[in-house]
Design an enzyme around this catalytic site. Structure first.
Site, short mmCIF file in Angstrom:
data_model
loop_
_atom_site.label_atom_id
_atom_site.label_comp_id
_atom_site.label_asym_id
_atom_site.label_seq_id
_atom_site.Cartn_x
_atom_site.Cartn_y
_atom_site.Cartn_z
N ARG A 1 54.48 -13.30 53.74
CA ARG A 1 53.44 -13.77 52.33
C ARG A 1 52.38 -14.85 52.60
NH1 ARG A 1 58.47 -14.61 48.40
NH2 ARG A 1 59.15 -15.25 50.14
N LYS B 1 56.88 -20.37 50.61
CA LYS B 1 58.10 -20.84 50.73
C LYS B 1 58.02 -22.41 50.94
CE LYS B 1 61.36 -19.40 50.97
NZ LYS B 1 62.32 -19.25 49.68
N TYR C 1 57.28 -22.73 46.31
CA TYR C 1 58.64 -22.79 46.00
C TYR C 1 59.22 -23.87 46.75
CZ TYR C 1 58.43 -18.11 44.00
OH TYR C 1 58.11 -17.16 43.05
N HIS D 1 62.97 -25.35 45.71
CA HIS D 1 64.40 -24.91 45.66
C HIS D 1 65.12 -26.13 46.54
CE1 HIS D 1 63.86 -21.02 44.40
NE2 HIS D 1 63.23 -20.71 45.49
N GLU E 1 59.35 -22.71 41.29
CA GLU E 1 60.61 -22.15 40.39
C GLU E 1 61.09 -23.08 38.99
OE1 GLU E 1 62.14 -25.16 43.51
OE2 GLU E 1 60.36 -23.49 43.52
N SER F 1 61.82 -12.76 41.50
CA SER F 1 62.98 -12.47 40.94
C SER F 1 63.32 -10.96 40.71
CB SER F 1 63.61 -13.01 39.63
OG SER F 1 63.66 -14.53 39.94
N ASP G 1 77.59 -11.58 32.18
CA ASP G 1 76.90 -12.74 31.68
C ASP G 1 77.33 -13.53 30.61
OD1 ASP G 1 73.51 -13.38 32.23
OD2 ASP G 1 74.43 -14.09 30.47
N VAL H 1 72.93 -15.39 39.72
CA VAL H 1 72.87 -16.22 39.03
C VAL H 1 71.94 -17.33 39.13
CG1 VAL H 1 74.58 -18.13 38.30
CG2 VAL H 1 75.44 -16.17 38.77
N ALA I 1 71.17 -15.60 44.88
CA ALA I 1 71.08 -17.23 44.58
C ALA I 1 71.07 -18.13 45.62
CB ALA I 1 72.32 -17.64 43.55
N ILE I 2 70.94 -17.41 46.88
CA ILE I 2 71.06 -18.30 48.04
C ILE I 2 70.12 -19.39 48.21
CG2 ILE I 2 69.75 -16.78 49.36
CD1 ILE I 2 73.30 -18.56 50.78
N ASP I 3 68.88 -19.18 47.57
CA ASP I 3 67.71 -20.24 47.76
C ASP I 3 68.32 -21.52 46.99
OD1 ASP I 3 65.57 -19.31 49.18
OD2 ASP I 3 65.10 -17.89 47.57
N VAL J 1 69.85 -13.37 52.84
CA VAL J 1 68.60 -13.78 53.21
C VAL J 1 67.77 -14.49 52.22
CG1 VAL J 1 66.49 -12.95 53.94
CG2 VAL J 1 68.36 -11.74 54.57
N ALA J 2 67.49 -15.77 52.71
CA ALA J 2 66.96 -16.75 51.71
C ALA J 2 65.35 -16.45 51.36
CB ALA J 2 67.00 -18.15 52.43
N ASN J 3 64.72 -15.54 51.92
CA ASN J 3 63.23 -15.29 51.49
C ASN J 3 63.29 -13.62 51.43
OD1 ASN J 3 63.56 -15.25 54.35
ND2 ASN J 3 61.21 -15.24 54.67
#
Length: 374
Positions: A15, A75, A94, A96, A118, A134, A198, A239, A268-270, A298-300
């Site tokens: 990106r 990122k 971003y 995070h 974010e 998302s 939820d 989440v 949600a790993i980020d 995978v974080a991205n």
């Protein structure tokens, strides 16, 4: 203002912070734009297109950071990029920060003004700059999960949709926000059996209204999660607590309830992940196995569909980029409370209490941080 766009350097991240169309809008508004050579080449945004839009192509990241006042990325800045930040910089990307102590340390030391996509809000309290990614990540999570269930990936050898005479897979989605909703759309479309959990009854009503009996809804409790895990073939972690570390909803002992070869995708790993066993992975090595369960963390994730993601992200970020360039950071933040919510670091001070709580360090509010900009 001089706006800089470096090439992203995170693993398999294609990106780019600004499209040629966004560059054209900035140039038309009277700003200069520096774009690192080949920053968008991998997704069809050539240097020639940027030059046609009015950008100046520079040879490397040093030239971008040395020449620009505002840095627009995708990122979080990697360690080598953080060393290039100076007090006069405004960084818009971003971040995070909650699970990332080294990044927080470096941004505080830089003295730069750091605004995170974010945590920017809209008038309804939603997260408009997080939502496009998302949506992408939610849709990709089902693709990734379906692949993880294949035997060659260590999975159970289950086809998500099943076939006539063979039951479809059971998909459990933890969280009914933007990620969860888009994951449900994809999973339902592929024919899986889908359950969404939820804590908001209104969210669950939305799923019921949208999907009817094609999606089962459950109020999220520890008991409900433990009850569903043994039946699940695929669990999606969707989440989000804005700006804060993700809660660990699935502990290691819970994984032992799951079938061997089941899969989890931790979107949600980020923010640190919502599975206790999660650790960030890359597109080069996306999975690992813990307790017999395939993990995709995978974080991205949206970087895999970088052209779609870049276009979607720029649709959302461009108005804020223009405001920051036209007015300068101090005035733009002062005039827009939603943009101010994106302020995470300023003049060596942390301005997100949620990050401070996650890292056990002092933090002020964005409003207090704004005063430091004068």
């Amino acid at each position: 203002m001089i706006v800089g766009v470096p090439k992203e350097i995170k693993n398999h991240e294609y990106r780019v912070g600004l499209t040629p169309e966004a560059v054209h809008a900035l140039v038309e508004a009277g700003h200069d734009v520096l774009v690192e050579q080949a920053a968008g080449e991998a997704i069809g945004f050539t240097d020639a297109l940027y030059e046609q839009a009015g950008a100046r192509i520079v040879p490397d990241a040093d030239a971008v950071f040395d020449g620009a006042e505002m840095i627009v990325k995708v990122k979080e800045p990697q360690a080598v990029e953080r060393k290039r930040l100076k007090p006069h910089h405004t960084l818009f990307t971003y971040l995070h920060l909650a699970p990332d102590v080294p990044q927080t340390d470096d941004l505080l030391a830089s003295g730069a003004t750091c605004i995170a996509y974010e945590t920017v809000t809209d008038n309804a309290g939603r997260l408009p700059l997080l939502a496009p990614m998302s949506e992408v990540a939610g849709r990709m999570s089902i693709q990734a999960g379906a692949r993880c269930l294949e035997r060659s990936m260590g999975g159970r050898g289950v086809l998500l949709a099943g076939v006539p005479g063979v039951e479809a897979a059971n998909v459990v989605i933890l969280g009914g926000g933007v990620v969860g909703f888009n994951a449900a759309q994809m999973a339902v479309g592929m024919g899986a059996n889908v359950t969404v959990l939820d804590k908001s009854i209104d969210v669950l009503r939305r799923f019921d209204a949208q999907f009817g009996n094609r999606v089962q809804t459950r109020f999220s409790t520890a008991h409900a999660i433990e009850e569903l895990l043994p039946k699940a073939d695929l669990v999606i972690g969707a989440v989000l607590i804005p700006g804060a570390a993700a809660p660990k909803l699935v502990r290691r002992e819970h994984l032992k309830l799951m079938k061997d070869g089941a899969a989890v995708v931790d979107v949600a790993i980020d923010q640190g992940g919502c599975f206790e066993t999660s650790r960030a992975t890359t597109h080069a090595e996306p999975t690992f196995i813990e307790e017999g369960v395939v993990h995709y963390c995978v974080a991205n994730m949206p970087g895999a569909v970088a052209r779609t993601s870049t276009l979607a992200l720029n649709n959302a970020t461009l108005p804020f980029v223009l405001a920051l360039a036209n007015k300068g950071a101090a005035r733009a933040l002062a005039e827009d409370a939603n943009l101010l919510n994106g302020l995470n670091v300023v003049k060596g001070q942390l301005t997100r209490p949620e990050v401070g709580a996650a890292q056990n360090r002092p933090a002020m509010t964005p409003e207090e941080g704004l005063k430091l900009l004068g």
